[in-house]
Write an enzyme that holds these catalytic residues in place. Structure first.
Site, PDB file in Angstrom:
ATOM      1  N   ARG A  35      45.778 -74.483  10.636  1.00 13.35           N
ATOM      2  CA  ARG A  35      46.248 -74.057  11.963  1.00 13.35           C
ATOM      3  C   ARG A  35      45.200 -74.397  13.017  1.00 13.35           C
ATOM      4  O   ARG A  35      44.009 -74.499  12.698  1.00 13.35           O
ATOM      5  CB  ARG A  35      46.377 -72.526  11.994  1.00 13.35           C
ATOM      6  CG  ARG A  35      47.715 -71.967  11.657  1.00 13.35           C
ATOM      7  CD  ARG A  35      47.639 -70.455  11.821  1.00 13.35           C
ATOM      8  NE  ARG A  35      48.483 -69.777  10.866  1.00 13.35           N
ATOM      9  CZ  ARG A  35      49.746 -69.459  11.090  1.00 13.35           C
ATOM     10  NH1 ARG A  35      50.307 -69.761  12.237  1.00 13.35           N
ATOM     11  NH2 ARG A  35      50.450 -68.846  10.165  1.00 13.35           N
ATOM     12  N   GLY A  39      42.587 -66.947  11.716  1.00 14.82           N
ATOM     13  CA  GLY A  39      43.225 -65.627  11.696  1.00 14.82           C
ATOM     14  C   GLY A  39      44.547 -65.561  10.948  1.00 14.82           C
ATOM     15  O   GLY A  39      45.081 -64.477  10.729  1.00 14.82           O
ATOM     16  N   CYS A  42      48.524 -63.055  10.401  1.00 16.85           N
ATOM     17  CA  CYS A  42      48.248 -61.774  11.042  1.00 16.85           C
ATOM     18  C   CYS A  42      47.881 -61.932  12.515  1.00 16.85           C
ATOM     19  O   CYS A  42      48.500 -61.325  13.386  1.00 16.85           O
ATOM     20  CB  CYS A  42      47.120 -61.066  10.297  1.00 16.85           C
ATOM     21  SG  CYS A  42      46.576 -59.559  11.099  1.00 16.85           S
ATOM     22  N   ALA A 176      66.092 -53.783   7.138  1.00 19.88           N
ATOM     23  CA  ALA A 176      65.448 -52.626   7.793  1.00 19.88           C
ATOM     24  C   ALA A 176      64.093 -52.354   7.175  1.00 19.88           C
ATOM     25  O   ALA A 176      63.754 -51.226   6.808  1.00 19.88           O
ATOM     26  CB  ALA A 176      66.346 -51.399   7.690  1.00 19.88           C
ATOM     27  N   GLY A 177      63.295 -53.422   7.018  1.00 17.42           N
ATOM     28  CA  GLY A 177      61.917 -53.271   6.546  1.00 17.42           C
ATOM     29  C   GLY A 177      60.988 -53.175   7.746  1.00 17.42           C
ATOM     30  O   GLY A 177      61.421 -52.928   8.880  1.00 17.42           O
ATOM     31  N   ALA A 265      64.738 -60.792   8.575  1.00 15.08           N
ATOM     32  CA  ALA A 265      63.505 -60.091   8.152  1.00 15.08           C
ATOM     33  C   ALA A 265      63.746 -59.468   6.786  1.00 15.08           C
ATOM     34  O   ALA A 265      63.746 -58.254   6.618  1.00 15.08           O
ATOM     35  CB  ALA A 265      63.133 -59.035   9.180  1.00 15.08           C
ATOM     36  N   HIS A 440      39.974 -29.423  18.669  1.00 14.45           N
ATOM     37  CA  HIS A 440      41.177 -28.993  19.372  1.00 14.45           C
ATOM     38  C   HIS A 440      41.044 -29.381  20.837  1.00 14.45           C
ATOM     39  O   HIS A 440      39.983 -29.143  21.425  1.00 14.45           O
ATOM     40  CB  HIS A 440      41.333 -27.468  19.269  1.00 14.45           C
ATOM     41  CG  HIS A 440      42.478 -26.939  20.079  1.00 14.45           C
ATOM     42  ND1 HIS A 440      43.782 -27.078  19.660  1.00 14.45           N
ATOM     43  CD2 HIS A 440      42.522 -26.300  21.280  1.00 14.45           C
ATOM     44  CE1 HIS A 440      44.581 -26.518  20.574  1.00 14.45           C
ATOM     45  NE2 HIS A 440      43.838 -26.044  21.566  1.00 14.45           N
TER      46      HIS A 440
END
Ligand code: NAI
Length: 461
Positions: A35, A39, A42, A176-177, A265, A440
């Site tokens: 490429r 990277g 990702c 639906a992943g 997907a 808190h």
């Protein structure tokens, strides 16, 4: 003498992290990457660009839904080309950062696509480089689906979904992943009608069932429509409109759905084409994964493999851990990955994060367990930030109180989960987390409350 102690093939999170660690440990290291930027998936077309679009579209959601309540007057609008430019700038900063780290750590980037003509040799273009060790970190690519042709314009993979020419009116998502829901969320927030078609009867396969159901309800509230138990048979294109045909598993009935964009997907598979593994006799599993032993060694001496190209969850951080471990092993140390404590995160809003066993897995293995749960509705910070949806669920051994798993749906879940990861690495009991002071007001108090709920009970429940 070989040119290098180790050559990594692929500069994704597995290869680049492994290479940096190898160089830090004194090994003469190179990485082959074809490429134009480092990277891997990702940084270039995966985790990082999708997070940029998730962030931008979440800001839009906040402006549209919560600003007025806080007395902020803004009329938001979307400049899609600018949003894509912002995403590309984020990619550039991150890939450039890896190049800087390579220089800093004296890792050589060999530009081009590698093949392995023989053990100890890596061919890139006309040149043959030699190395004592070769680590294949070549990653993965989207799987195909019969009857669906990806043109990266109307029918896109996750890669094409990051560079759409315009925001679709109706986006149909197949699967639906993690990818389908993250990118589906992005476009739903940007105004697309989004329909997700999933083969199984639940979203996010492998997720704790209670979390998956809550997640589906929250996404439906955000406008995503789900068709579950439906196997997509194919997609046809007419004048820029895609028609999906799917079969409902419960009665085999067929239905169709029209959309102006389809995101495929349905998973990823190892990417090993062009490496020349077959003539080498390198063993692959029936699913095309490179077979490795516990030390990432393949059946060919001197060749190791890590990341999406081998078995295990296809996650950037799993690849990174394997990269560091293999570098340590090659440097004579005891590199190790604890596969029992690898968190998984879905970066929607709210985020979903999990580590360790699900309730379904504990039931199946006959483990006696207890559940400590705490809703973000009882968390002051979450309420102030419009983030009261969701809960923390800790699963602990009934007899010993040792934490066996945790599942969080809610604000900052992807960061909160790491407290449990550290606890699990140390073999902690829920009581150990419950007795640790938590600042808190923070979201992390919800984790403590869930831990308290494993014992005497949460305070703010
Ligand atoms: P996935 O494996 O998470 O989900 C694919 C879904 O497609 C499954 O639910 C499956 O049942 C469904 N499916 C398969 N064939 C179908 C059909 N014919 N009709 C309808 N539904 C069908 O795969 P996904 O989302 O493509 O992600 C690929 C990989 O990338 C995963 O391993 C994931 O973990 C990783 N990833 C991780 C991210 C993260 O950690 N946040 C982000 C993006 C990807």
């Amino acid at each position: 003498m070989a040119n290098y102690d180790v050559i990594f093939i692929g500069a994704g999170p597995g290869g680049y992290v492994g290479a940096i660690r190898a160089a830090q440990l004194g090994l003469k290291t190179a990485v082959v990457e074809g490429r134009a930027t480092l990277g891997g998936t990702c940084l270039n077309v995966g985790c990082i660009p999708s997070k940029a679009l998730l962030h931008a579209s979440h800001m839009l959601h906040e402006a549209q839904h919560n600003f007025a309540t806080m007395g902020l007057g803004v009329t938001p609008s979307v400049d899609w080309q600018q949003m894509l430019k912002y995403k590309d700038d984020v990619i550039g900063q991150n890939t450039g950062g890896i190049e800087f780290l390579f220089k800093k750590n004296k890792v050589t980037w060999i530009k081009g696509w590698a093949s392995i003509p023989a053990p100890g040799q890596v061919q890139v273009g006309e040149e043959t480089h030699t190395a004592t060790h070769i680590v294949i970190a070549s990653g993965s690519e989207p799987t195909s689906l019969p009857g669906v042709t990806v043109d990266e314009e109307t029918v896109v993979s996750s890669t094409g979904a990051l560079t759409l020419g315009r925001i679709p009116d109706h986006l149909a998502v197949i699967g639906a992943g993690v990818i389908g829901l993250e990118l589906g969320s992005v476009y739903a927030r940007l105004g697309s009608k989004v329909t997700v078609i999933e083969y199984l009867d639940a979203i996010t396969p492998g997720q704790d069932g209670e979390v998956a159901r809550a997640f589906q309800r929250l996404l439906a509230k955000q406008g995503l429509t789900f068709v579950l138990g439906a196997a997509v048979q194919g997609v046809t294109l007419t004048d820029g409109t895609a028609t999906l045909t799917y079969k409902l598993r419960k009665d085999d009935s067929e239905a169709t759905l029209d959309a102006d964009c389809v995101l495929l997907a349905t998973g990823r598979k190892p990417f090993t084409a062009g490496l020349g593994l077959e003539p080498l006799g390198l063993a692959l599993s029936p699913r095309g994964q490179i077979v490795t032993d516990a030390h990432f060694a393949t059946n060919i001496k001197g060749i190791h493999a890590i990341g999406d190209a081998i078995a295990g969850p296809m996650l950037a951080h799993k690849a990174e851990d394997e990269g560091m471990a293999v570098a340590e092993i090659l440097a004579g140390q005891a590199g190790h990955v604890n596969y029992g404590v690898i968190p998984g995160v879905i970066y929607t809003h709210p985020e979903v994060a999990s580590v360790g066993a699900t309730e379904e897995q504990l039931k199946a293995s006959g483990t006696a367990y207890k559940v400590g749960k705490f809703s973000f509705m009882g968390n002051a910070r979450a309420k102030a930030n419009f983030a009261g949806d969701g809960f923390v669920k800790i699963l602990a051994d009934k007899a010993t109180d040792r934490i066996l798993g945790a599942h969080i749906i809610g604000p900052g879940a992807g960061d909160l989960i790491h407290e449990i990861c550290v606890a699990m690495e140390f073999g902690a009991a829920a009581e150990d987390v419950a007795r640790t002071c938590h600042a808190h007001p923070t979201y992390s108090e919800a984790v403590r409350e869930a831990a308290l709920a494993c014992g005497g009970g949460a305070i703010h429940a």
